[in-house]
Design a protein around this motif. Structure first.
Motif, PDB file in Angstrom:
ATOM      1  N   LEU A 358       1.998 -11.509  -1.929  1.00  0.00           N
ATOM      2  CA  LEU A 358       1.037 -11.656  -2.302  1.00  0.00           C
ATOM      3  C   LEU A 358      -0.050 -12.384  -1.651  1.00  0.00           C
ATOM      4  O   LEU A 358      -1.024 -11.433  -2.131  1.00  0.00           O
ATOM      5  N   LEU A 359      -0.107 -13.299  -1.815  1.00  0.00           N
ATOM      6  CA  LEU A 359      -1.136 -14.233   0.011  1.00  0.00           C
ATOM      7  C   LEU A 359      -1.641 -13.603   1.189  1.00  0.00           C
ATOM      8  O   LEU A 359      -2.604 -14.289   1.561  1.00  0.00           O
ATOM      9  N   GLY A 360      -0.520 -12.956   1.278  1.00  0.00           N
ATOM     10  CA  GLY A 360      -0.864 -12.078   2.502  1.00  0.00           C
ATOM     11  C   GLY A 360      -0.655 -12.696   4.048  1.00  0.00           C
ATOM     12  O   GLY A 360      -0.745 -12.924   5.148  1.00  0.00           O
ATOM     13  N   HIS A 361       0.691 -13.334   3.695  1.00  0.00           N
ATOM     14  CA  HIS A 361       1.040 -14.326   4.516  1.00  0.00           C
ATOM     15  C   HIS A 361       2.807 -13.599   5.196  1.00  0.00           C
ATOM     16  O   HIS A 361       3.245 -14.315   6.256  1.00  0.00           O
ATOM     17  N   PHE A 362       3.020 -12.919   4.285  1.00  0.00           N
ATOM     18  CA  PHE A 362       4.456 -12.056   4.738  1.00  0.00           C
ATOM     19  C   PHE A 362       4.345 -10.553   5.946  1.00  0.00           C
ATOM     20  O   PHE A 362       3.805 -10.452   6.070  1.00  0.00           O
ATOM     21  N   ASP A 363       5.466 -11.625   7.300  1.00  0.00           N
ATOM     22  CA  ASP A 363       5.414 -11.022   8.393  1.00  0.00           C
ATOM     23  C   ASP A 363       6.439  -9.569   8.190  1.00  0.00           C
ATOM     24  O   ASP A 363       6.777  -8.841  10.070  1.00  0.00           O
ATOM     25  N   GLY A 364       7.021  -9.088   7.466  1.00  0.00           N
ATOM     26  CA  GLY A 364       8.011  -8.666   7.921  1.00  0.00           C
ATOM     27  C   GLY A 364       7.499  -7.526   7.683  1.00  0.00           C
ATOM     28  O   GLY A 364       6.460  -6.604   7.139  1.00  0.00           O
ATOM     29  N   GLU A 365       8.599  -6.308   6.461  1.00  0.00           N
ATOM     30  CA  GLU A 365       8.689  -4.955   6.147  1.00  0.00           C
ATOM     31  C   GLU A 365       8.634  -4.684   4.365  1.00  0.00           C
ATOM     32  O   GLU A 365       9.048  -5.550   4.097  1.00  0.00           O
ATOM     33  N   SER A 366       7.597  -4.039   4.443  1.00  0.00           N
ATOM     34  CA  SER A 366       7.193  -3.660   2.460  1.00  0.00           C
ATOM     35  C   SER A 366       7.237  -2.623   2.351  1.00  0.00           C
ATOM     36  O   SER A 366       6.410  -1.261   2.990  1.00  0.00           O
ATOM     37  N   GLN A 367       7.564  -2.315   1.539  1.00  0.00           N
ATOM     38  CA  GLN A 367       7.960  -1.611   0.402  1.00  0.00           C
ATOM     39  C   GLN A 367       7.030  -1.336  -1.370  1.00  0.00           C
ATOM     40  O   GLN A 367       7.145  -2.247  -1.292  1.00  0.00           O
ATOM     41  N   GLY A 368       6.040  -0.399  -1.400  1.00  0.00           N
ATOM     42  CA  GLY A 368       5.606  -0.653  -3.094  1.00  0.00           C
ATOM     43  C   GLY A 368       4.652  -1.310  -2.354  1.00  0.00           C
ATOM     44  O   GLY A 368       3.759  -1.679  -1.732  1.00  0.00           O
ATOM     45  N   VAL A 369       4.075  -1.861  -3.791  1.00  0.00           N
ATOM     46  CA  VAL A 369       1.878  -2.393  -3.715  1.00  0.00           C
ATOM     47  C   VAL A 369       2.145  -3.316  -4.756  1.00  0.00           C
ATOM     48  O   VAL A 369       3.212  -3.427  -6.110  1.00  0.00           O
ATOM     49  N   ILE A 370       0.914  -4.068  -4.469  1.00  0.00           N
ATOM     50  CA  ILE A 370       1.300  -4.890  -5.010  1.00  0.00           C
ATOM     51  C   ILE A 370      -0.766  -5.162  -5.648  1.00  0.00           C
ATOM     52  O   ILE A 370      -1.186  -5.086  -5.290  1.00  0.00           O
ATOM     53  N   LEU A 371      -1.123  -5.011  -6.837  1.00  0.00           N
ATOM     54  CA  LEU A 371      -2.661  -4.957  -7.327  1.00  0.00           C
ATOM     55  C   LEU A 371      -2.718  -5.790  -8.290  1.00  0.00           C
ATOM     56  O   LEU A 371      -2.587  -6.426  -8.558  1.00  0.00           O
TER      57      LEU A 371
END
Length: 500
Positions: A358-371
């Motif tokens: 959410l804060l833009g600090h995750f360095d892994g892989e993601s699927q889906g979205v947060i608006l």
């Protein structure tokens, strides 16, 4: 069965200028499961260090068993867990495997690198090592930090079944309630020992405080009455003394007055007034001895500034992971203004990873979205805040805080004013956590994201936060393992399930 005797212990840090312990005395049995509680900065960890002879003090500690402290220091985390433990203590492999099984941990964990273990797994491994040794008395400092709800229950069950005694420091009320049979409370002016668990302590403390409040009110009324009576009698005595001299001057005119009688009566009245004053001083002295150990919990303030956004977060089919291995099954939820959503789940299930994403600090892989809306004002309490440093003034200026509001909340959280002069990196872990929390409370925000806010905080701070949240109703996303806290403040709980 043996005793540990503390005789006339006096100790204080030079930087604080006040004594944490003054002529403190205590006797307890090594078979007791003793819960050590008290406000942050009151000296819990300091007392454990004194028992280990790590600090210079005056007085005497008499004991037959040596002390062993948890968490044990780790020299090199970048090696197999088995070898990490070998560097701390001697043991047989079957012994550590036995304790791990009792903690419901797969012994295969011994053959993983220690640094790859979750905080909860590291806690359990070190506890297993602690209880292999039955020649030392365990001093267990904050074992519940980083443990999820299931892990706390497992550790509580493990400690309850242990035949040997220990001292445990924990701010988790439910955990302490389950595992201890005696409570040692570090009060403002003394060490107070209670027989029973935390609930028994709370009840007895409440009865004691209510009695002292009632006695205080009674004495206040009595002192007020005595003040009025003394003033009236003194005034009567002075007026009669004046009358005596006035009447005596009239004798020359032939009038007959018994000025001796007036003087004697005035003297007796003045004497009674003095007696009343003495009684009043005694009552005031008794009153001063009351309320010394009452904990005054001032309400906190929060700089919550709700904007025009009614929906602050929309999460759709989100999952996060590393190397194509998802941390949790897909989740979807919405966070609207005034709601407080708690993320729950086992250690390693991805709760903190969602916050980092959410804060833009995750360095892994993601699927889906947060608006989320543009320019959303977020205030963040981090789980790791060791980079906070410097003086409180420099820190608040660097963070752009209202310095007075920041200090006021620190003081209300129980930080003594003399500690304000210390650099943050020199403070205790509890005090440093309060700095991180007071920072968040002072920041203007539409959304508060708190990652394990209760770690290192005492039960009084927890109550303050509960009252503040329920009163102000800020929009929040919370990660916390304390079940009773979540039951009180969360409007919704999102449980993450691991993707096996």
């Amino acid at each position: 069965m043996s005793k540990i005797e503390i005789k006339n212990i006096t100790f204080g840090y030079d930087t604080q200028g006040t004594l944490l312990f003054e002529q403190a005395n205590l006797n307890f049995d090594t078979q007791w499961k003793l819960g050590l509680i008290g406000r942050n900065g009151r000296g819990k960890t300091t007392l454990l260090k004194i028992l280990q002879n790590q600090l210079a003090y005056s007085g005497q500690i008499i004991h037959q068993l040596d002390f062993l402290y948890f968490p044990q220091p780790i020299k090199n985390k970048q090696q197999l867990t088995y070898y990490v433990l070998e560097e701390i203590s001697d043991f047989e492999q079957w012994e550590i495997e036995r304790e791990l099984n009792l903690l419901q941990v797969d012994p295969e964990i011994l053959w993983r690198d220690f640094e790859t273990l979750s905080g909860g797994e590291q806690t359990k491994v070190l506890l297993a090592l602690l209880f292999i040794d039955d020649h030392h008395f365990p001093l267990i400092d904050e074992p519940t930090n980083h443990l999820d709800i299931v892990g706390r229950k497992q550790v509580a069950d493990y400690l309850k079944k242990k035949r040997q005694g220990f001292i445990v420091v924990s701010h988790d009320r439910s955990f302490v309630d389950e595992v201890v049979d005696h409570v040692l409370s570090i009060e403002k002016s003394q060490l107070e020992l209670y027989q029973g668990n935390f609930s028994v302590y709370e009840e007895q403390k409440k009865i004691k405080d209510e009695f002292e409040f009632a006695q205080n009110e009674k004495l206040k009324k009595e002192v007020s009455r005595l003040k009025r009576t003394a003033a009236e009698k003194a005034e009567w005595s002075r007026s009669k003394e004046q009358d005596k001299y006035g009447k005596a001057s009239e004798k020359g005119s032939g009038a007959i007055y018994d000025t001796g009688f007036i003087g004697a009566r005035a003297a007796r009245t003045m004497k009674r007034a003095k007696t009343i004053e003495h009684r009043m001083e005694t009552q005031l002295s008794e009153k001063a001895s009351l309320l010394k150990d009452i904990e005054y919990i001032d309400p906190l303030t929060i700089n919550y500034q709700p904007g025009h956004h009614k929906r602050l977060l929309t999460v759709e089919n989100l999952t996060l992971g590393y190397q194509e291995q998802d941390l949790f099954n897909k989740i979807s939820f919405e966070l609207n203004q005034g709601q407080r959503i708690a993320l729950a789940g086992q250690n390693g299930s991805g709760k903190s990873s969602i916050i980092k994403f959410l804060l833009g600090h995750f360095d892994g892989e993601s699927q889906g979205v947060i608006l989320r809306p543009d320019k959303l004002k977020i205030s963040y309490v981090r789980q790791n805040y060791e980079d906070n440093h410097g003086t409180l003034l420099a820190f608040s200026e660097e963070q752009g805080l209202d310095h007075q509001a920041f200090l006021n909340n620190l003081h209300k959280l129980g930080m003594e004013r003399e500690v304000f002069q210390n650099r943050i990196e020199q403070m205790s872990m509890g005090q440093r956590k309060k700095v991180e929390l007071a920072k968040s409370l002072a920041q203007p925000a539409e959304l508060y994201i708190w990652d394990e806010p209760l770690n290192y905080l005492d039960v009084f701070n927890q109550e303050q936060l509960e009252k503040l949240i329920l009163s102000v109703k800020p929009t929040m996303l919370i990660v916390e393992h304390d079940q009773s806290f979540l039951e009180k403040v969360a409007t919704q709980v999102i449980t993450l399930t691991k993707n096996n």
